[in-house]
Design an enzyme around this catalytic site. Structure first.
Site, PDB file in Angstrom:
ATOM      1  N   ARG A 236     -23.487 -98.676  43.966  1.00  0.00           N
ATOM      2  CA  ARG A 236     -24.472 -98.996  44.883  1.00  0.00           C
ATOM      3  C   ARG A 236     -24.090 -98.583  46.305  1.00  0.00           C
ATOM      4  NH1 ARG A 236     -25.590-104.503  42.187  1.00  0.00           N
ATOM      5  NH2 ARG A 236     -23.229-104.000  41.778  1.00  0.00           N
TER       6      ARG A 236
ATOM      7  N   GLN B 297     -21.245-108.439  43.650  1.00  0.00           N
ATOM      8  CA  GLN B 297     -19.874-108.279  43.477  1.00  0.00           C
ATOM      9  C   GLN B 297     -19.233-109.238  44.221  1.00  0.00           C
ATOM     10  OE1 GLN B 297     -18.028-106.621  41.424  1.00  0.00           O
ATOM     11  NE2 GLN B 297     -18.762-104.493  41.377  1.00  0.00           N
TER      12      GLN B 297
ATOM     13  N   THR C 146     -13.815-108.619  35.097  1.00  0.00           N
ATOM     14  CA  THR C 146     -13.847-109.392  36.333  1.00  0.00           C
ATOM     15  C   THR C 146     -14.958-110.309  36.255  1.00  0.00           C
ATOM     16  OG1 THR C 146     -15.125-107.512  37.157  1.00  0.00           O
ATOM     17  CG2 THR C 146     -12.782-107.866  37.920  1.00  0.00           C
TER      18      THR C 146
ATOM     19  N   ASP D 184     -17.180 -94.330  30.748  1.00  0.00           N
ATOM     20  CA  ASP D 184     -16.905 -95.526  30.635  1.00  0.00           C
ATOM     21  C   ASP D 184     -17.505 -96.444  29.504  1.00  0.00           C
ATOM     22  OD1 ASP D 184     -16.240 -98.315  31.346  1.00  0.00           O
ATOM     23  OD2 ASP D 184     -17.586 -98.286  33.090  1.00  0.00           O
ATOM     24  N   LEU D 185     -16.963 -96.137  28.070  1.00  0.00           N
ATOM     25  CA  LEU D 185     -17.827 -97.059  27.093  1.00  0.00           C
ATOM     26  C   LEU D 185     -17.004 -98.214  26.496  1.00  0.00           C
ATOM     27  CD1 LEU D 185     -19.049 -93.773  25.363  1.00  0.00           C
ATOM     28  CD2 LEU D 185     -20.115 -95.204  26.780  1.00  0.00           C
ATOM     29  N   LYS D 186     -15.784 -98.497  27.021  1.00  0.00           N
ATOM     30  CA  LYS D 186     -15.011 -99.653  26.609  1.00  0.00           C
ATOM     31  C   LYS D 186     -14.946 -99.426  24.991  1.00  0.00           C
ATOM     32  CE  LYS D 186     -16.089-102.291  31.015  1.00  0.00           C
ATOM     33  NZ  LYS D 186     -17.118-101.082  31.524  1.00  0.00           N
ATOM     34  N   LEU D 187     -14.235 -98.845  24.500  1.00  0.00           N
ATOM     35  CA  LEU D 187     -14.368 -99.100  23.029  1.00  0.00           C
ATOM     36  C   LEU D 187     -13.335-100.170  22.660  1.00  0.00           C
ATOM     37  CD1 LEU D 187     -15.238 -95.946  23.197  1.00  0.00           C
ATOM     38  CD2 LEU D 187     -14.095 -95.688  20.933  1.00  0.00           C
ATOM     39  N   HIS D 188     -13.810-100.845  21.575  1.00  0.00           N
ATOM     40  CA  HIS D 188     -13.021-101.946  21.060  1.00  0.00           C
ATOM     41  C   HIS D 188     -13.426-102.323  19.408  1.00  0.00           C
ATOM     42  CE1 HIS D 188     -11.978-106.807  21.638  1.00  0.00           C
ATOM     43  NE2 HIS D 188     -11.331-106.020  20.715  1.00  0.00           N
ATOM     44  N   ASP D 189     -12.678-102.136  18.568  1.00  0.00           N
ATOM     45  CA  ASP D 189     -12.911-102.226  17.161  1.00  0.00           C
ATOM     46  C   ASP D 189     -11.646-102.018  16.489  1.00  0.00           C
ATOM     47  OD1 ASP D 189     -14.467-102.076  14.626  1.00  0.00           O
ATOM     48  OD2 ASP D 189     -16.101-101.021  15.653  1.00  0.00           O
ATOM     49  N   ILE D 190     -11.594-101.923  15.153  1.00  0.00           N
ATOM     50  CA  ILE D 190     -10.633-101.758  14.381  1.00  0.00           C
ATOM     51  C   ILE D 190      -9.766-100.345  14.695  1.00  0.00           C
ATOM     52  CG2 ILE D 190     -11.270-103.257  12.533  1.00  0.00           C
ATOM     53  CD1 ILE D 190     -11.616-100.876  10.688  1.00  0.00           C
ATOM     54  N   PRO D 191      -8.519-100.319  14.672  1.00  0.00           N
ATOM     55  CA  PRO D 191      -7.978 -99.214  15.038  1.00  0.00           C
ATOM     56  C   PRO D 191      -8.636 -97.809  14.393  1.00  0.00           C
ATOM     57  CG  PRO D 191      -6.083-100.783  14.609  1.00  0.00           C
ATOM     58  CD  PRO D 191      -7.513-101.333  14.109  1.00  0.00           C
ATOM     59  N   ASN D 192      -8.578 -97.695  13.198  1.00  0.00           N
ATOM     60  CA  ASN D 192      -9.140 -96.676  12.424  1.00  0.00           C
ATOM     61  C   ASN D 192     -10.530 -96.111  13.030  1.00  0.00           C
ATOM     62  OD1 ASN D 192      -8.741 -94.347  10.396  1.00  0.00           O
ATOM     63  ND2 ASN D 192     -10.631 -95.611   9.386  1.00  0.00           N
ATOM     64  N   THR D 193     -11.331 -97.114  13.250  1.00  0.00           N
ATOM     65  CA  THR D 193     -12.639 -96.791  13.731  1.00  0.00           C
ATOM     66  C   THR D 193     -12.656 -96.246  15.360  1.00  0.00           C
ATOM     67  OG1 THR D 193     -13.889 -98.180  12.543  1.00  0.00           O
ATOM     68  CG2 THR D 193     -15.051 -97.696  14.459  1.00  0.00           C
TER      69      THR D 193
ATOM     70  N   LYS E 172     -18.805 -91.141  37.045  1.00  0.00           N
ATOM     71  CA  LYS E 172     -18.721 -92.139  35.965  1.00  0.00           C
ATOM     72  C   LYS E 172     -19.780 -92.342  35.372  1.00  0.00           C
ATOM     73  CE  LYS E 172     -18.239 -96.982  36.265  1.00  0.00           C
ATOM     74  NZ  LYS E 172     -18.970 -97.767  35.228  1.00  0.00           N
TER      75      LYS E 172
HETATM   76  O1  C5P Z   1     -22.561-100.746  42.290  1.00  0.00           O
HETATM   77  P1  C5P Z   1     -21.063-100.954  42.209  1.00  0.00           P
HETATM   78  O2  C5P Z   1     -20.285-100.494  43.160  1.00  0.00           O
HETATM   79  O3  C5P Z   1     -21.004-102.803  42.013  1.00  0.00           O
HETATM   80  O4  C5P Z   1     -20.503-100.551  40.801  1.00  0.00           O
HETATM   81  C1  C5P Z   1     -19.423-100.852  40.065  1.00  0.00           C
HETATM   82  C2  C5P Z   1     -19.296 -99.983  38.782  1.00  0.00           C
HETATM   83  O5  C5P Z   1     -17.866-100.369  38.336  1.00  0.00           O
HETATM   84  C3  C5P Z   1     -20.465-100.535  37.866  1.00  0.00           C
HETATM   85  O6  C5P Z   1     -20.659 -99.414  37.065  1.00  0.00           O
HETATM   86  C4  C5P Z   1     -19.942-101.646  37.264  1.00  0.00           C
HETATM   87  O7  C5P Z   1     -20.199-101.524  35.593  1.00  0.00           O
HETATM   88  C5  C5P Z   1     -18.048-101.236  37.007  1.00  0.00           C
HETATM   89  N1  C5P Z   1     -17.278-102.063  36.780  1.00  0.00           N
HETATM   90  C6  C5P Z   1     -17.246-103.413  37.719  1.00  0.00           C
HETATM   91  N2  C5P Z   1     -16.205-104.230  37.614  1.00  0.00           N
HETATM   92  C7  C5P Z   1     -15.479-104.246  36.340  1.00  0.00           C
HETATM   93  C8  C5P Z   1     -15.481-103.082  35.559  1.00  0.00           C
HETATM   94  C9  C5P Z   1     -16.471-102.330  35.837  1.00  0.00           C
HETATM   95  O8  C5P Z   1     -18.054-103.470  38.727  1.00  0.00           O
HETATM   96  N3  C5P Z   1     -14.481-105.233  36.379  1.00  0.00           N
END
Ligand code: C5P
Length: 232
Positions: A211, A190, A119, A59-68, A32
């Protein structure tokens, strides 16, 4: 659909990332790439990791207007990644546009999954800051249903939500779950965590592990432990 372990390569540079991946020698884990690494290194890091034979979740999580979002996704589809994502809160119209942009001229495309509620968002903050008054698990399931209706492949969710997402959206709707820790490991920041074995039992399709692998004394052994608990 294959169950797999995705390693979150949350490193700040290409150098650090590639020397980490060098440790895996013949193995080619699913990787990722998040905002930190992508914004630091750009498309070249994606191309380099792809050239080495890894699957990539961008994992760039896009969020903008549909066309963009459609145009942004069209650019990402050329990078030949295997999975990418966006925020379901951008609406079904945005998700449909994203799918359109992501689909290559030959009809193929990377998997597209949605983030529901992060989360890190609590019930309290969702109500106060976003003015959403419904229970958060209902919101998560509703966003997952919208993503499914828009034609997406799945969602990123807590492993604790994966079972319910499958109940609501069907077993073929993919769940990608971070928040995974070994039973004898450190939780770090976490809060709601599961072991790879529990994530398997509850039906996660992919676990995202950072990690517990990247900071392990022996990352390859930690990765193999994840594979054997989750897949094997
Ligand atoms: O190091 P760790 O196992 O906590 O990494 C979890 C990965 O998942 C990180 O890249 C974190 O940004 C991503 N992530 C998350 N919880 C989310 C969405 C993504 O921990 N709800």
């Amino acid at each position: 659909m294959g169950k797999d372990v995705i390693i979150a390569c949350d490193f700040a540079s290409a150098e650090e990332t590639l020397s980490f991946l060098d440790k895996f020698e013949g193995k080619k884990p699913f990787v990722k790439i998040g905002m930190e690494l992508y914004y630091a290194e750009g498309p070249s890091i994606v191309k380099e990791i792809k050239k080495r034979g890894h699957k990539i979740f961008l994992d760039l999580k896009l969020h903008d207007i549909p066309n963009t979002v459609k145009k942004g996704m069209a650019v990402l589809s050329k990078l030949d990644v295997d999975m990418t994502n966006l925020h379901a809160s951008g609406t079904k119209a945005m998700m449909e546009a994203a799918l359109e942009g992501l689909t290559r001229p030959d009809g193929t495309r990377p998997m597209l999954i949605a983030v529901t509620q992060l989360t890190s968002t609590s019930q309290e903050r969702m109500e106060a800051d976003l003015l959403i008054k419904e229970p958060i698990d209902k919101v998560v399931m509703h966003y997952a249903s919208c993503a499914r209706d828009a034609g997406l492949d799945g969602v990123v969710c807590s492993p604790l939500e994966a079972g319910k997402v499958h109940d609501v959206c069907g077993k073929n709707f993919v769940t990608v779950t971070p928040g995974v820790r070994f039973a004898d490991g450190d939780k770090g920041d976490q809060v709601r965590v599961m072991t790879p074995e529990q994530a398997k039992k509850i039906g996660s399709d992919y676990i995202v592990v950072g990690r517990p692998i990247t900071a392990a004394p022996d990352p390859v052994a930690a990765y193999e432990r994840c594979i054997s608990e989750f897949v094997g």
